[in-house]
Enzyme design. Sequence first.
Site: not given
Length: 883
Positions: A190, A288
């Site tokens: 991320e 995710e």
Amino acid sequence: MLLRTRFAAAASAAALLAAGVGIAPAAAADGPVEAGITVPRVEGLPADFINGVDVSSVLSLEESGVVFRDAAGEPADLFDVLAAEGVTDVRVRVWNDPFDAEGRGYGGGNTDVDRAIEIGERATDAGLGVLVNFHYSDFWADPAKQQSPKAWAALDTAAKAEAVEQFTTEALEGFVAAGVDVTMVQVGNETNGRVAGVSGWDGMAQIFSAGSRAVRAVLPEAQVAVHFTNPERSGAYAGYAAELDARDVDYDVFASSYYPFWHGTLANLTSVLSQVATTYGKDVIVAETSWANTLADGDGHGNVIDQPSEATQYPVSVQGQATALRDVMQAVVDVGDAGLGVFYWEPAWLPVGPADEYAANSLLWERDGSGWASSYAAEYDPNDAGEYFGGSAWDNQALFAADGTPLESLRTFAYARTGAVAPLEVTDVETVTLALDETQPVALPETVTVSYNDGSSEEQAVTWSSAVDRIAGPGEYRIPGTTSAGLATSAAITITARNYALNPGFELGDTGAWQKTGTGGTVGSSSDPRTGSRSAHFYSGSPFSVGFTQTVTGLPAGDYVASGYVQGDLDGPGSALGLTLSSGGESATAPFTLDGYANWSQPTTGAVAVADGGSATLTFSIDDLLAGAYGSIDDVQLSLAPPAAADTAPLEAAVERAEAVDRAAWTAETLAALDAALAEARVVLGAVSPTEADVTEVAALVDAAIAGLEELPVTDPTDPTDPGTDPTDPGTGPGEPTELTDPTDPGADPTLDEQPTATVSSTALVAGGTVTVRAAGFEPGEAVQIWLRSEPVLLRSTTASSDGSVVATVTIPRDTPAGAHRIEVRGAVTGSVLVDVTVSPRLAATGATGSVEVALLGGALLLLGGALVVSRRRALKTAGALD
């Protein structure tokens, strides 16, 4: 793993599903399988699609005593269970050094290289591919936290890139030496604006490229992935991909997080990933995703998602999880050949103990790292882990029950290939949410939407509690309601004080109400709003100060307070931050801090008096910021200070007395009166400034309802005609207590320490639908019956498993009347337990049957056509492997 092996594994799973072995209870060759949940087929699903999960916490969970089980409830290896349920790949995070100087783990699984390799070995042994996810940090890395590992803290960017390449090389060599089937490697986690403590695209590109070089050298067949989040932000992914392309970063896969709670629509997800795939020739994955099956906490440590308002896109249930996961899979497939797969994040992060054993759980979290963070992480992450360390904040999003048994939502990966259909069942009753200011009337809707597991829905009329009439001014209120079919619903109403601030959310194109001073600020920016699409934003590449000011004139007389929401990162000490409200020479200031990306705080000033027709000025002062600091302001409020609230202690005491009532002992009618009084009490307590008159009146109302409770009639155990004496008779009414008259039966002895326990998959049922009943506390092999007591009807006879548990799916008779009912799970030796449920008729009963038949026929036709799609083989990637 070789390509042909991966295809064989996928084909084998499909064959098991079609045969009804392991991963599905039954299947038809020409249609969807029969199941406990409904999952429409994912259209165009490739045979090599990645059905992935991230189970990086597994070693610590097992060290803390968590036991995983197979579908039959028997203890089993987690990775074997995953493979049997249709999972193809495992993702494992790697932290550089998640331990303090004394070797105590930071938590989150303590997944350094050695522990990640161990997880990879077990995944490979189960036939699963492995995605290695380097965070390049000693603990959690996400958009708000991208700290440099301790060992690299003093390095400049060039030296840090060298360290990244060396670390990645040595780690991957360890995976190779252990025989782990690494198919994909993620270089950062991320990394929206920073990686390994490095910000700015030039520096970030050096880190990504260093990691990529290591992968190419050690695992030339593996794919290299970069990972970002917030796909809902307009232009973000196109911008990230352009920055990478401009700096020739070598990678294969553009990975995205996608959580339905936060990340926008699935159509947008498909769109932004398609743009990257088409423009730059990259593959894409969702690295995710997840959804909640309950809002309840399982271990005493609060969950990330724990409020109904935070989870509105799907029902919070096992069915909701399945639908959410299936829809994300379809969104990635809709990208086309570039859409490789989906990973569900931490579906096995279970409680290490029940919520009422918090102290014991804490010892395990600290010792084994089985919580999201231990207290030892404070040295590395003092502002987050150092304050909020503890257990799993994700246990309600697991694809396993707390006892380690897989939920049926885990089978979604397998069901997505064939489709699955279940008997009709209510999955959600709409909860109404209203946000008003005190000048607006409270108008509740006449109907709410009731959703079913076949994807259909209908409007049902709703009767709202008269407690709504108790709403008085600003506050947070919940009003119960009941639909025409007897289903419970509620309305969550938030009422705020009148806001006198102009353009408080910075949404208007005319920003003239706000004056900006200093440098580095923008009024009406699209960057980082809290709500809406605009904010007041500040950032500069040089040291700077900025201010945002508004003066409101013509105010009515009174004492006023000001507030607003702020977030951002100081990037260093020394700044002076505050919100000031002033009028007529009087002022009040509320200091605030910037604690990291999206960590919103709400500074609120003290009260300042304003004369009738006077003016008030509010100012956000952000002074002495270092270069690189940033933040945003949103949702400003200028309002009259609330009047002093009455002492609510008498009412709180009355509510406490009411909640302590043993509900099994009283008639339904008098309990309904008590509930009505409690609804009024909770409304009064929800007000910001409840009046003394309301507190006194409603406290008396609650106490009167308690005094008016009437006891249930007691059955005569000596009367042979009394159904309470017949152990084969489930009783006559939903309100009756269990009465087993056999003196050798422990169920007749309320003093026993251990009684059976039971839960149901849903308490809102449909006549003709099914519900899964789970019970525990019986003797191994004991005969167990499941009854619908109120009819009475024997729903199923079964036996307890070796651990004394029962899992059974039962059908509610079609002629069951609407209303409150009880399901009883009765043992032959141990006793019985009751579960309250509500049954609703399907308002269009014939349509319900027809919808299932149509679904079966449609599924069969889709399966036949889909076979042509699945039979194709996707082009091999340049890396030579599929992941």
